[in-house]
Scaffold this active site. Structure first.
Site, PDB file in Angstrom:
ATOM      1  CG  ASP A  10      -2.000  -1.116   1.145  1.00 52.80           C
ATOM      2  OD1 ASP A  10      -1.964  -1.940   0.207  1.00 52.80           O
ATOM      3  OD2 ASP A  10      -2.843  -1.189   2.066  1.00 52.80           O
ATOM      4  CE  LYS A 108      -4.031  -4.380   1.145  1.00 57.02           C
ATOM      5  NZ  LYS A 108      -4.723  -3.335   1.925  1.00 57.02           N
ATOM      6  CB  CYS A 153      -2.127  -2.965   5.178  1.00 58.79           C
ATOM      7  SG  CYS A 153      -3.856  -2.421   5.015  1.00 58.79           S
TER       8      CYS A 153
HETATM    9  C1  VGL Z   1      -4.649   0.665   5.674  1.00 55.09           C
HETATM   10  C2  VGL Z   1      -6.229   1.554   7.052  1.00 55.09           C
HETATM   11  C3  VGL Z   1      -7.189   1.442   6.073  1.00 55.09           C
HETATM   12  C4  VGL Z   1      -3.217   0.249   5.485  1.00 55.09           C
HETATM   13  C5  VGL Z   1      -5.593   0.524   4.677  1.00 55.09           C
HETATM   14  O1  VGL Z   1      -2.746   0.192   4.319  1.00 55.09           O
HETATM   15  O2  VGL Z   1      -2.536  -0.012   6.518  1.00 55.09           O
HETATM   16  N1  VGL Z   1      -4.972   1.162   6.855  1.00 55.09           N
HETATM   17  N2  VGL Z   1      -6.846   0.925   4.887  1.00 55.09           N
END
Ligand code: VGL
Ligand code: ZN
Length: 201
Positions: A10, A108, A153
């Protein structure tokens, strides 16, 4: 390291300074991650990829504020600011992240009713993303993880991978955390308990 995959979690604009769910120092890890990519049998990027009506967004729960908790059918869920909406600039990878070496981009969080922190399973810990099948078919048994956010994540991905039997290393120097109410300490403890190797912390 032909049997080792680098999994970059991410590294998207919304998790970097100026983004909708900015992780402090989120952009600082980009050069180090790029430099690492040459050393692996495969490079895999994950991309948080939510529809606008996603149930993890506080904006879709009248009266709720970002960072409040709710109870979902699959368990407790943090409510987030709207982030990584499919097709938005915020959902794009950080512009300096080298995406060319990536063999696979796994998205995702695209089902409105369920969040997906982990690269392996959605937050019900049961619905698979398909990544395990991909890694098995390519005989990638060792995983090195870096990215955002350490305590969400990255943590969920690393613990799921360890439970699935992978040899997992998290490069803490190439991760940054959100750190909500002690979530970073809890994540470090949970990863350690699961047998994840924590390096560079
Ligand atoms: C994430 C919160 C919501 C992450 C993704 O990538 O850690 N955290 N969506
Ligand atoms: Zn998300």
């Amino acid at each position: 390291m032909k049997d080792t995959a680098l999994i970059v979690i991410d590294v998207q604009n919304d998790f970097c300074p100026g983004g909708a769910l900015a992780v402090p120092g989120g952009d600082e890890i980009v050069p180090g991650i790029n430099a690492l990519m040459t050393d692996f049998g495969a490079v895999i990027l994950t991309q948080d990829w939510h529809p606008a009506d996603h149930s993890s967004f506080a904006s879709n729960h009248p009266g709720k504020q970002p960072f409040e908790m709710i109870e979902m059918p699959y368990g407790p869920q943090v409510l987030w600011p709207d982030h990584c909406i499919q097709g938005s600039d915020g959902a794009d990878f950080h512009p300096d992240l080298d995406t060319i070496p990536a063999d696979l981009v796994i998205r995702k969080g695209f089902r409105p009713g369920i969040d997906s922190y982990s690269a392996f399973f959605e937050n019900d810990h049961a619905t698979p993303t398909g990544l395990h099948g991909y890694l098995q078919e390519r005989a990638l048994k060792r995983l090195v993880m870096a990215g955002l956010a350490t305590d969400f994540c990255v943590n969920f991905s690393a613990v799921d991978a360890a439970k699935l039997g992978y040899d997992v290393t998290v490069r803490l120097d190439l991760c940054r955390a959100i750190d909500l109410d002690g979530s970073l300490d809890a994540a470090l403890e949970g990863m350690h308990e699961a047998g994840v190797r924590l390096e560079g912390g």
